[in-house]
Design a protein around this motif. Structure first.
Motif, PDB file in Angstrom:
ATOM      1  N   PHE A  67       0.821  -1.198   0.000  1.00 46.34           N
ATOM      2  CA  PHE A  67       0.000   0.000   0.000  1.00 46.34           C
ATOM      3  C   PHE A  67       0.860   1.254   0.000  1.00 46.34           C
ATOM      4  N   SER A  68       0.436   2.226  -0.782  1.00 54.84           N
ATOM      5  CA  SER A  68       1.144   3.503  -0.804  1.00 54.84           C
ATOM      6  C   SER A  68       0.108   4.598  -1.038  1.00 54.84           C
ATOM      7  N   HIS A  69       0.329   5.774  -0.470  1.00 53.86           N
ATOM      8  CA  HIS A  69      -0.630   6.855  -0.708  1.00 53.86           C
ATOM      9  C   HIS A  69       0.074   8.187  -0.907  1.00 53.86           C
ATOM     10  N   VAL A  70      -0.595   9.083  -1.596  1.00 51.46           N
ATOM     11  CA  VAL A  70      -0.024  10.412  -1.861  1.00 51.46           C
ATOM     12  C   VAL A  70      -1.065  11.488  -1.604  1.00 51.46           C
ATOM     13  N   ASP A  71      -0.594  12.661  -1.232  1.00 51.53           N
ATOM     14  CA  ASP A  71      -1.467  13.830  -1.128  1.00 51.53           C
ATOM     15  C   ASP A  71      -1.663  14.392  -2.523  1.00 51.53           C
ATOM     16  N   GLY A  72      -2.847  14.892  -2.792  1.00 55.84           N
ATOM     17  CA  GLY A  72      -3.122  15.504  -4.088  1.00 55.84           C
ATOM     18  C   GLY A  72      -3.610  14.479  -5.101  1.00 55.84           C
ATOM     19  N   LEU A  73      -4.171  14.965  -6.207  1.00 52.42           N
ATOM     20  CA  LEU A  73      -4.754  14.081  -7.215  1.00 52.42           C
ATOM     21  C   LEU A  73      -4.061  14.214  -8.565  1.00 52.42           C
ATOM     22  N   ASP A  74      -2.833  14.693  -8.552  1.00 53.41           N
ATOM     23  CA  ASP A  74      -2.056  14.787  -9.789  1.00 53.41           C
ATOM     24  C   ASP A  74      -1.800  13.371 -10.324  1.00 53.41           C
ATOM     25  N   PRO A  75      -2.228  13.095 -11.577  1.00 50.29           N
ATOM     26  CA  PRO A  75      -2.065  11.739 -12.123  1.00 50.29           C
ATOM     27  C   PRO A  75      -0.640  11.202 -12.010  1.00 50.29           C
ATOM     28  N   ASP A  76       0.352  12.072 -12.225  1.00 47.29           N
ATOM     29  CA  ASP A  76       1.746  11.615 -12.136  1.00 47.29           C
ATOM     30  C   ASP A  76       2.068  11.105 -10.738  1.00 47.29           C
ATOM     31  N   ASP A  77       1.582  11.833  -9.715  1.00 50.06           N
ATOM     32  CA  ASP A  77       1.835  11.429  -8.323  1.00 50.06           C
ATOM     33  C   ASP A  77       1.156  10.093  -8.017  1.00 50.06           C
ATOM     34  N   ILE A  78      -0.069   9.939  -8.510  1.00 49.54           N
ATOM     35  CA  ILE A  78      -0.797   8.689  -8.221  1.00 49.54           C
ATOM     36  C   ILE A  78      -0.100   7.514  -8.912  1.00 49.54           C
ATOM     37  N   GLU A  79       0.422   7.761 -10.110  1.00 48.65           N
ATOM     38  CA  GLU A  79       1.163   6.692 -10.797  1.00 48.65           C
ATOM     39  C   GLU A  79       2.442   6.334 -10.043  1.00 48.65           C
ATOM     40  N   ARG A  80       3.072   7.363  -9.477  1.00 49.45           N
ATOM     41  CA  ARG A  80       4.273   7.085  -8.666  1.00 49.45           C
ATOM     42  C   ARG A  80       3.913   6.245  -7.441  1.00 49.45           C
ATOM     43  N   ALA A  81       2.745   6.529  -6.840  1.00 50.06           N
ATOM     44  CA  ALA A  81       2.289   5.735  -5.691  1.00 50.06           C
ATOM     45  C   ALA A  81       2.069   4.286  -6.119  1.00 50.06           C
ATOM     46  N   ALA A  82       1.550   4.107  -7.335  1.00 54.77           N
ATOM     47  CA  ALA A  82       1.348   2.745  -7.850  1.00 54.77           C
ATOM     48  C   ALA A  82       2.689   2.032  -7.996  1.00 54.77           C
ATOM     49  N   ASP A  83       3.677   2.757  -8.520  1.00 55.97           N
ATOM     50  CA  ASP A  83       5.024   2.172  -8.666  1.00 55.97           C
ATOM     51  C   ASP A  83       5.583   1.766  -7.307  1.00 55.97           C
TER      52      ASP A  83
END
Lengths: 461, 449
Positions: A67-83
């Motif tokens: 599990f990983s999470h990020v603040d904000g809804l920037d697609p790039d950030d969410i993809e980084r969380a997926a990585d």
């Protein structure tokens, strides 16, 4: 329904989450905004406004959740969380299924609180203050709080699920302190719902008078008795008793870890036939209701006890897959920063046949617990404890003097089996339930309920 | 991070605030949960957020958010000013003024190993906790969960009144909930440990503690109701000391919501009890050079030589009470505005070993766990009745285990009733950050059967 992340971004995130294998991936996104304020010493203060947005990505592989999470809804950030979630995995890429159209049926909100001028919210608190202080000269202190929260959520997973929800909750709370010489007592009351500002159309100020009345009543209280006796529990927040002593033990994670007294009891008679109970996340506008749970599964009504027989456990996705059953829509999380776990929604004992007055009249010497300050249970042992916020002695079938400082203590299975009357009245109240470090709104309800014998922990031995 | 905090202060002034303060926190952490010899979940996350307090005249408001872009900060500043306009005037409201950080010089609150350990190594630590619990005794039937979690934080505070400070700290903990199979049913036991970094944790000790606590409860029964001497083990004593600490906040006292109001200078405890609030203890989880509004933390004697010495103050309470801030403005992260609260509460160890403490109790009850603290304690009157479990003390020695009883008293009487303190002080994180030894209370009501 608005999409917090569009389906293309969601599909890309899920695909990256499964880049190193895994049998399941999910992205949960949310945007929230809230306002809280309080009145204390007749002054509006602690005005606080908060906003947040973020997403959590999880991958499940061989029973382990990454599990990983990020603040904000920037697609790039969410993809980084997926990585990041996928980083510890070493298997072959797997492919998510195509996402469907976004689904969900949010609760109906008439007046979004964010659109109501702040002065009206402050005026509401001032009214509570005046009503409480008007209840009696012995009211020495009064505080009240107002909270509104708007939360949009969106879930997409590798099984093709794509769902969203739009949640608005408002809640006010009142706490009165009454003083007579050295004697100090408190009384509290709350009103909340998964609803808009229309919740306050009726008479919200009544909770201030209720809180004041409780505190004033306790000024005349004697020490609570100590010992085992019949206990009549009041309707509404009295339902926290069932929430603690049965609801938590039915959450499937406790069952699967060997940490519940209800293990192996499915289908068994655990209570007398007069008892039927539900967990219902669909009740219109109730505090614990949502359109979907936090895994995108539509909330549902689950009968957990049918005429005394245990009929269901409460599941989220992970525990349901483990038992080879369907989720009951009880996968809830405090925010995108948390993993979902099986949680109750609105849990209640269905109304019975008994008249509340008659239930009390049949008790020679006992205790009447009108409401609780809260409670706690260890699901593994079944030991529970409840702090009584308003309680009275029952003598000769009549409610006599108020008691202070009472605690009810007992064991789940024994107490559940000892319920010998369920009232024909009914009410649901709001609560905040804590589990695994996460707090979620829950509804607790019932009519009057009588337990044949229970330990009352007071100071009068 | 201090740069962003400065910009936030400027933005708030631009939005109409007379004075403003910004609190920025960055946090990264990992959590590993294991069950049945396998990793159940691995979480890695970072978060960053900003809170702005704005004063307009004698009105104050607060806003927080996570968007640290220039437009995000500007919007946040607007909301803080808007919140201030909703609030009523309060004659004591005003921004704190700085005072350096001399006392905190040399305070090390971070352990670099926290970032150096791989996730695999941390998982192994959690698995070792679980194995230690499972291997402690054949009657250990399982482990509900074993967990390792850590957090590294960087905080910056700036204000228009000249406060500016930054610090880093790290912390980690491990715990286990062990399950023992008794004759009648299952028993649970919690074992835990804390440190600045994973190297400080002793997984075997954590596992054994969980197992021992669960095993100790096998065969427990209800005690007879009576008033008797009660020994609180450090985990239980810490919960009550935490509640007492809450009543020593000047905020609660000034608003007529503390059982300790009007008692400064009075005799509130026996000679054996000395209590400090210490925001600079290197081992305390709540230690930091600055409090939640940038005022230096310090060590404050609360109960010493039987007397209540002072309450705890933040800037607002100090102005209102004509006192100085004791550096006790606390926050639960950027989502909460500061309020008066304890930092680390430290009870000085006594002179009696645990066996001597039991011997002094004679016939009574040892309490090893309490439940229902949030519902069973009235913080205004101090009256409490909470669920408990533990053991009988008979002729000065531990006897049969006890469950399903309540202990009842009030916080003021309880503090007065402390008649001995043990030598077994330890840090307990359940009710704030508290370090305390076992405490003997002369008399409490025990309600069982």
């Amino acid at each position: 329904m608005s999409e917090l992340i569009d389906s293309e971004v969601a599909a890309r995130v899920l695909s990256r989450a499964l880049a190193n294998g895994g049998e399941f991936a999910e992205v949960f996104a949310e945007r929230n905004a809230g306002l809280t304020m309080a009145i204390d010493e007749s002054r509006i203060e602690a005005v606080q406004s908060g906003v947040g947005a973020g997403a959590g990505v999880r991958v499940i592989s061989d029973g382990t959740t990454y599990f990983s999470h990020v603040d904000g809804l920037d697609p790039d950030d969410i993809e980084r969380a997926a990585d990041e979630a996928a980083a510890a995995l070493r298997a072959e890429r797997s492919a998510p299924q195509a996402l469907g159209a976004i689904a969900g049926t949010p609760q109906t909100i008439e007046v979004p609180p964010a659109g109501v001028p702040a002065e009206r919210k402050a005026a509401l608190l001032r009214e509570l203050d005046q009503r409480a202080r008007g209840a009696g000269g012995e009211i020495a202190q009064f505080t009240a709080s107002y909270a509104e929260a708007h939360r949009e959520v969106c879930v997409a997973n590798s099984a093709g699920l794509f769902a969203g929800d739009d949640r608005t909750r408002v809640r006010i709370g009142a706490q009165a302190v009454a003083r007579r010489g050295d004697l100090v007592e408190t009384g509290a009351e709350t009103l909340g719902a998964h609803r808009g500002f229309e919740l306050f159309d009726d008479d919200p100020g009544a909770i201030a008078e209720d809180a004041a009345r409780k505190a004033l009543t306790l000024l005349d209280a004697a020490a609570a008795p100590a010992g085992s006796m019949p206990v009549v529990v009041g309707g509404g927040f009295g339902g926290v008793l069932f929430h603690e002593m049965t609801g938590h033990g039915l959450e499937a994670d406790h069952i699967q870890k060997g940490a519940s007294v209800y293990i192996g009891k499915l289908g068994e008679q655990v209570a007398q036939p007069l008892l039927t109970a539900y967990d219902d996340g669909r009740l219109p506008n109730e505090w614990g209701s949502d359109g979907i749970d936090d895994e995108g599964v539509p909330t549902q009504k689950t009968r957990v006890i049918e005429e005394g027989r245990l009929t269901a456990y409460l599941y989220d996705g992970v525990t349901a897959r483990r038992d080879g059953v369907a989720s009951t829509g009880n996968g809830r999380r405090e925010s995108f920063r948390h993993l979902p776990v099986p949680r109750m929604t609105n849990t209640y004992i269905a109304p019975g046949d008994a008249e509340p007055e008659a239930m009390i009249a049949e008790v020679e010497r006992g205790f009447y617990a009108v409401s609780f300050a809260g409670g706690q249970v260890d699901p593994a042992t079944g030991d529970f404890v409840f702090g009584v916020s308003e309680g009275y002695l029952i003598e000769g079938g009549k409610v006599t003097r108020p008691c202070r400082g009472a605690t009810l203590i007992g064991n789940c299975l024994e107490a559940l089996a000892a319920i010998d009357a369920v009232g024909n009245d009914f009410e649901i109240k709001t609560g905040i339930c804590g589990k695994a470090g996460q707090r979620v709104p829950v509804g607790t309800g019932q009519g009057h309920v009588r337990i044949a014998a229970m330990t009352v922990g007071g100071t009068e031995v | 991070v201090i740069e962003a905090a400065r910009r936030a202060v400027e933005a708030a002034t631009k939005a109409g605030a007379g004075e403003a303060e910004a609190y920025l926190a960055e946090d990264s952490g990992r959590e590993v949960r294991v069950h049945g010899g396998a990793v159940e979940s691995l979480t890695a996350a970072t978060q960053r957020g900003l809170g702005i307090r704005a004063w307009i005249g004698k009105r104050v408001g607060y806003a927080y958010g996570t968007d640290l872009s220039a437009t995000g900060i500007a919007a946040l500043a607007e909301r803080a000013a808007e919140a201030a306009r909703i609030a009523d005037e309060d004659e004591f409201a005003g921004a704190p003024v700085g005072g350096g950080d001399a006392e905190a010089r040399g305070l090390v609150l971070s352990d670099s190993t926290i970032g150096e350990w791989s996730t695999g190594r941390l998982a192994e630590l959690a698995l070792e906790i679980e194995r230690a619990a499972l291997g402690a005794d054949a009657r250990i039937a399982g482990v509900e969960q074993a967990v390792y979690a850590d957090s590294s934080e960087r905080v910056a505070i700036a204000s228009s009144t000249g406060i500016e400070g930054e610090y880093s700290s790290s912390s980690c903990y491990g715990y286990v909930q062990a399950l023992a199979q008794g004759e009648g049913g299952r028993e649970t036991g919690l074992g835990f440990g804390l440190g600045r970094g994973p190297a400080a944790l002793e997984p075997a000790a954590i596992g054994h503690e969980g197992a021992e606590r669960a095993l100790a409860m096998i065969g427990a029964e209800k005690p007879a109701s009576r008033a008797c001497p009660v020994v609180l083990d450090p985990t239980v004593a810490a919960s009550f000391i935490g509640l007492i600490g809450r009543g020593l906040s000047a905020g609660a006292v000034q608003r007529g919501r503390s059982p300790f109001a009007g008692r400064v200078g009075e005799e509130v405890a026996g000679e054996v009890l000395t209590l400090h609030d210490d925001g600079l203890d290197p081992d305390g989880f709540a230690s930091s050079p600055l409090d939640g509004e940038g005022v230096p933390r310090r060590r404050t004697a609360l109960v010493e030589g039987t007397t209540l010495r002072t309450y705890l103050y933040d800037t607002y309470a100090a102005r209102r009470g004509d006192a100085s801030s004791t550096g006790n403005a606390s926050r639960a992260g950027y989502r909460s505005q500061p309020s008066v609260s304890t930092s680390n509460l430290v009870v000085a160890p006594g002179t009696l070993g645990f066996a001597e403490l039991l011997s002094k109790a004679g016939d009574g009850v040892l309490v090893t766990d309490v439940a229902g603290l949030h519902s069973g304690v009235n913080p205004v009157s101090g009256v409490f009745s909470v669920g408990a479990s533990g053991r009988t003390i008979r002729n000065g020695e531990l006897a049969e285990p006890l469950r399903e009883f309540t202990i009842a008293s009030d916080l003021v009487s309880m503090l007065r009733g402390v008649s001995a303190a043990g030598t077994d002080a330890r840090w307990v994180p359940f009710s704030g950050s508290v370090k305390t030894p076992s405490l003997l209370i002369g008399e409490m009501t025990v309600a069982g059967s």
